[in-house]
Design a protein around this motif. Structure first.
Motif, PDB file in Angstrom:
ATOM      1  N   LEU A  31      14.385 -39.217 105.321  1.00  0.00           N
ATOM      2  CA  LEU A  31      13.788 -38.355 106.329  1.00  0.00           C
ATOM      3  C   LEU A  31      14.826 -38.058 107.402  1.00  0.00           C
ATOM      4  N   ILE A  32      15.072 -36.788 107.629  1.00  0.00           N
ATOM      5  CA  ILE A  32      16.056 -36.363 108.635  1.00  0.00           C
ATOM      6  C   ILE A  32      15.338 -35.508 109.658  1.00  0.00           C
ATOM      7  N   SER A  33      15.322 -35.971 110.907  1.00  0.00           N
ATOM      8  CA  SER A  33      14.667 -35.206 111.965  1.00  0.00           C
ATOM      9  C   SER A  33      15.515 -33.991 112.306  1.00  0.00           C
ATOM     10  N   PRO A  34      14.906 -32.823 112.402  1.00  0.00           N
ATOM     11  CA  PRO A  34      15.666 -31.625 112.783  1.00  0.00           C
ATOM     12  C   PRO A  34      16.135 -31.727 114.218  1.00  0.00           C
ATOM     13  N   PRO A  35      17.203 -31.018 114.585  1.00  0.00           N
ATOM     14  CA  PRO A  35      17.714 -31.107 115.949  1.00  0.00           C
ATOM     15  C   PRO A  35      16.706 -30.598 116.961  1.00  0.00           C
ATOM     16  N   ARG A  36      16.556 -31.316 118.060  1.00  0.00           N
ATOM     17  CA  ARG A  36      15.675 -30.908 119.151  1.00  0.00           C
ATOM     18  C   ARG A  36      16.524 -30.534 120.353  1.00  0.00           C
ATOM     19  N   GLU A  37      15.835 -30.105 121.408  1.00  0.00           N
ATOM     20  CA  GLU A  37      16.550 -29.807 122.643  1.00  0.00           C
ATOM     21  C   GLU A  37      17.158 -31.094 123.183  1.00  0.00           C
ATOM     22  N   LYS A  38      18.323 -30.977 123.797  1.00  0.00           N
ATOM     23  CA  LYS A  38      19.009 -32.151 124.325  1.00  0.00           C
ATOM     24  C   LYS A  38      18.237 -32.683 125.523  1.00  0.00           C
ATOM     25  N   LYS A  39      17.847 -33.957 125.429  1.00  0.00           N
ATOM     26  CA  LYS A  39      17.101 -34.601 126.497  1.00  0.00           C
ATOM     27  C   LYS A  39      17.663 -35.991 126.729  1.00  0.00           C
ATOM     28  N   ALA A  40      17.511 -36.464 127.946  1.00  0.00           N
ATOM     29  CA  ALA A  40      17.880 -37.843 128.219  1.00  0.00           C
ATOM     30  C   ALA A  40      16.915 -38.753 127.489  1.00  0.00           C
ATOM     31  N   LEU A  41      17.413 -39.914 127.049  1.00  0.00           N
ATOM     32  CA  LEU A  41      16.583 -40.821 126.260  1.00  0.00           C
ATOM     33  C   LEU A  41      15.346 -41.238 127.041  1.00  0.00           C
ATOM     34  N   GLN A  42      15.525 -41.446 128.359  1.00  0.00           N
ATOM     35  CA  GLN A  42      14.401 -41.886 129.161  1.00  0.00           C
ATOM     36  C   GLN A  42      13.337 -40.816 129.284  1.00  0.00           C
ATOM     37  N   ALA A  43      13.739 -39.563 129.182  1.00  0.00           N
ATOM     38  CA  ALA A  43      12.785 -38.469 129.358  1.00  0.00           C
ATOM     39  C   ALA A  43      12.198 -38.001 128.040  1.00  0.00           C
ATOM     40  N   PHE A  44      12.604 -38.624 126.951  1.00  0.00           N
ATOM     41  CA  PHE A  44      12.140 -38.174 125.639  1.00  0.00           C
ATOM     42  C   PHE A  44      10.660 -38.487 125.484  1.00  0.00           C
ATOM     43  N   ASP A  45       9.869 -37.463 125.224  1.00  0.00           N
ATOM     44  CA  ASP A  45       8.429 -37.609 125.103  1.00  0.00           C
ATOM     45  C   ASP A  45       7.967 -36.768 123.936  1.00  0.00           C
ATOM     46  N   LEU A  46       7.455 -37.433 122.901  1.00  0.00           N
ATOM     47  CA  LEU A  46       7.034 -36.703 121.710  1.00  0.00           C
ATOM     48  C   LEU A  46       5.868 -35.776 122.005  1.00  0.00           C
ATOM     49  N   GLU A  47       5.084 -36.059 123.043  1.00  0.00           N
ATOM     50  CA  GLU A  47       3.926 -35.226 123.341  1.00  0.00           C
ATOM     51  C   GLU A  47       4.339 -33.826 123.764  1.00  0.00           C
ATOM     52  N   GLU A  48       5.534 -33.664 124.294  1.00  0.00           N
ATOM     53  CA  GLU A  48       5.979 -32.369 124.770  1.00  0.00           C
ATOM     54  C   GLU A  48       6.530 -31.501 123.649  1.00  0.00           C
ATOM     55  N   ASP A  49       6.787 -32.074 122.485  1.00  0.00           N
ATOM     56  CA  ASP A  49       7.375 -31.331 121.378  1.00  0.00           C
ATOM     57  C   ASP A  49       6.283 -30.810 120.460  1.00  0.00           C
ATOM     58  N   GLU A  50       6.495 -29.612 119.965  1.00  0.00           N
ATOM     59  CA  GLU A  50       5.548 -29.033 119.026  1.00  0.00           C
ATOM     60  C   GLU A  50       5.643 -29.775 117.692  1.00  0.00           C
ATOM     61  N   PRO A  51       4.490 -29.951 117.008  1.00  0.00           N
ATOM     62  CA  PRO A  51       4.536 -30.628 115.703  1.00  0.00           C
ATOM     63  C   PRO A  51       5.340 -29.818 114.698  1.00  0.00           C
ATOM     64  N   LEU A  52       6.101 -30.531 113.881  1.00  0.00           N
ATOM     65  CA  LEU A  52       6.960 -29.885 112.896  1.00  0.00           C
ATOM     66  C   LEU A  52       6.310 -29.911 111.521  1.00  0.00           C
ATOM     67  N   MET A  53       6.483 -28.827 110.783  1.00  0.00           N
ATOM     68  CA  MET A  53       5.891 -28.692 109.459  1.00  0.00           C
ATOM     69  C   MET A  53       6.989 -28.699 108.398  1.00  0.00           C
ATOM     70  N   ASP A  54       6.830 -29.560 107.407  1.00  0.00           N
ATOM     71  CA  ASP A  54       7.784 -29.626 106.301  1.00  0.00           C
ATOM     72  C   ASP A  54       7.547 -28.441 105.374  1.00  0.00           C
ATOM     73  N   PRO A  55       8.564 -27.607 105.133  1.00  0.00           N
ATOM     74  CA  PRO A  55       8.361 -26.450 104.247  1.00  0.00           C
ATOM     75  C   PRO A  55       7.991 -26.858 102.826  1.00  0.00           C
ATOM     76  N   ALA A  56       8.279 -28.090 102.446  1.00  0.00           N
ATOM     77  CA  ALA A  56       7.955 -28.560 101.095  1.00  0.00           C
ATOM     78  C   ALA A  56       6.545 -29.126 100.990  1.00  0.00           C
ATOM     79  N   TRP A  57       5.780 -29.125 102.098  1.00  0.00           N
ATOM     80  CA  TRP A  57       4.479 -29.776 102.067  1.00  0.00           C
ATOM     81  C   TRP A  57       3.526 -29.201 101.016  1.00  0.00           C
ATOM     82  N   PRO A  58       3.403 -27.879 100.842  1.00  0.00           N
ATOM     83  CA  PRO A  58       2.494 -27.375  99.795  1.00  0.00           C
ATOM     84  C   PRO A  58       2.772 -27.993  98.428  1.00  0.00           C
TER      85      PRO A  58
END
Length: 539
Positions: free
Chosen positions: A184-211
């Motif tokens: 599993l490789i996480s796609p690149p996100r916006e550069k954020k400080a580690l302390q400010a990293f909050d998954l709630e602020e990021d949009e959910p990602l969809m795997d193109p292979a899911w179907p």
């Protein structure tokens, strides 16, 4: 004549020149072509090797030969095998191979019963072929053929009326492993400080292979649940390694995949009883790594949901290992910054423990107080909701063990400048069970919370908080007027002492200022005595 010598994995060719009157020039040339032709052919075969497997046409079937080494192209265009991934070697060659070699197989209804198992094995082998789903226009026909095959296999497994033989179990688990287990490789996100990293602020990602992955998960779920799947035989292939790799996938960015994994793991836990301690320990290790190392994992909520149903099935009395899991894992899960993402599932697990063994209430309440948030008001509101649920399952004897630190925490929350926090804790008195617990111990609790109520009534900025504080104050005064008057008298005395201390403090500072002004021109040191000791404020 040439001869070879093997040194480890390397083959050395030693060429002996022909003596006069020996091999002719044409014979010598043919011999050299044979020697170097073998090496050239080997290199050509390497070029046709896609992700560790060569393709060849099967006579009559027209499908890729997948009977050799394991998997080829992944859903992200990588190779599968031992967790390593490599890119496409030659996309043009791969496209041509797929177009010419990947063809549909007959339907199960078109072959006699005696041939269905062989056809199933062939279809499973074909489904070990992986495609690049990041490009929707690539291998469209082949992807559609594979999807139809997966649906046919799922229907075959679902409607089977005889026990699956070992060759079928092995082929199914192999195909599932090839398609699902990947890095599993996480796609690149916006550069954020580690302390400010909050998954709630990021949009959910969809795997193109899911179907495509969805049908593989459906097959795995059908296979695990099938009554024709013998657990003793299946556990040879659904083994410890299989379960660990399945748990690794819970870190997937796609919530749809995590939801399917949750269902699959729950069914495996129910079917393979021998794996239950191992699964609990493996999940526990994921929690430990999340709490104390990374604070980053996408599947904590789903894993807690699985544990919620597991805890619900715990037999009484609870084993010591289960109690340790509560104290060492579940309670510390309140510590990470992103608790809000999985708090609902965590709260359910905690409440299940207290309902099964009321003696755990003291440890849970003290644990909540230990990890109580200081500056995160949203998290505080969640903690208060969980605390109320725990108190609902708390017996009077356990409440008395922790009522003093609990009352101090309630008082602090009542004085919170954030109105939602203050409101939430004051609503506790609308809970009949909590009110009865306080009523039985009002002589201990009222002196602790009374100053906080008076402070709200006299100075909180929010009108609703002031009104709720008055209601709680009235409850105490109506229930035990004598105790209430004693607390009120003590509060007034504390206020008078505070005013007297502040007046002395102001006089001392004024005296210091006068002495310093008088001696500022002379340059002499200023000595002041006696020293005034600070006293804590009661307001």
């Amino acid at each position: 004549m040439p001869w070879t010598r093997t040194e480890g994995a390397r083959v050395c060719y030693v060429v002996v020149a022909p003596a006069s009157g020996g091999v002719s020039c044409s014979g010598w040339g043919n011999m050299m072509k044979q020697i170097f032709g073998r090496r050239k052919a080997s290199k050509t075969a390497d070029k046709e090797f896609t992700g560790g497997r060569t393709f060849s046409q099967l006579s009559g079937s027209g499908v890729a030969d997948l009977s050799g080494q394991p998997p080829i192209l992944s859903s992200t265009g990588h190779a599968y095998g031992s967790g390593n991934r490599t890119g496409f070697q030659d996309s043009r060659i791969n496209d041509n191979l797929f177009s010419s070699n990947f063809r549909p197989l007959p339907s199960f209804k078109d072959v006699p019963n005696t041939e269905k198992q062989n056809l199933l094995i062939k279809k499973l082998d074909v489904c070990c072929t992986l495609f690049d789903f990041t490009d929707a226009s690539k291998n469209m026909k082949e992807k559609e053929i594979k999807t139809l095959m997966l649906l046919e296999i799922d229907e075959y497994v679902r409607t089977a009326n005889v026990k699956f033989p070992e060759i079928v179990v092995e082929a199914i688990t192999k195909m599932i492993s090839v398609n699902l287990f990947r890095t599993l490789i996480s796609p690149p996100r916006e550069k954020k400080a580690l302390q400010a990293f909050d998954l709630e602020e990021d949009e959910p990602l969809m795997d193109p292979a899911w179907p495509h992955l969805y049908h593989v998960y459906e097959l795995l779920l059908t296979f695990v649940q099938s009554p024709q799947n013998d657990a003793k035989l299946a556990k040879r292939y659904i083994d410890y390694s299989f379960i660990l790799r399945l748990l690794d996938l819970f870190d997937s960015e796609d919530a749809r995949e995590r939801d399917r994994l949750k269902m699959v793991l729950h069914r495996i836990y129910g079917k393979f009883m021998v794996y239950r301690p191992f699964i609990r320990k493996a999940i526990n290790n994921i929690f430990y790594q999340f709490i104390y190392e990374t604070e980053k994992h996408n599947g904590i909520a789903e894993l807690l949901e699985i544990f919620g149903s597991i805890i619900n099935g715990f037999a009484l009395p609870l084993k010591e290992e289960h109690k340790l899991f509560l104290v060492r894992t579940l309670i510390p899960l309140h510590k990470p910054r992103c608790t809000t993402m999985y708090h609902q599932q965590l709260s359910y697990c905690i409440t299940q423990f207290v309902e099964k063994d009321c003696k755990l209430a003291d440890s849970v309440i003290r644990g909540l107080i230990k990890y109580w948030p200081i500056t995160n008001s949203t998290k505080e509101v969640l903690f208060l909701g969980e605390l109320e649920e725990v108190l609902d399952a708390t017996q009077p004897g356990e409440f008395q063990k922790c009522m003093v630190p609990l009352s101090h925490q309630i008082a602090r929350c009542s004085n919170s400048p954030h109105f939602q926090v203050a409101e939430r804790v004051l609503f506790f008195w609308n809970n009949t069970h909590f009110e009865n617990l306080v009523k039985q111990n009002s002589k201990v609790i009222l002196p602790i919370v009374f100053p906080a109520l008076e402070k709200n009534i006299n100075g909180h900025w929010n009108q609703v908080v002031r009104s709720l504080s008055l209601n709680v104050r009235k409850l105490f005064s109506d229930r035990d007027p004598q105790m209430f008057n004693e607390c009120l008298r003590g509060y007034e005395e504390d206020k008078d002492r505070e005013k007297e201390f502040r007046l002395k403090q102001e006089l001392a500072w004024k005296r210091l200022d006068e002495i310093a002004s008088a001696k500022v021109t002379s340059g002499e040191a200023v000595l002041v005595s006696p020293t005034l000791h600070r006293q804590p404020s009661v307001l």
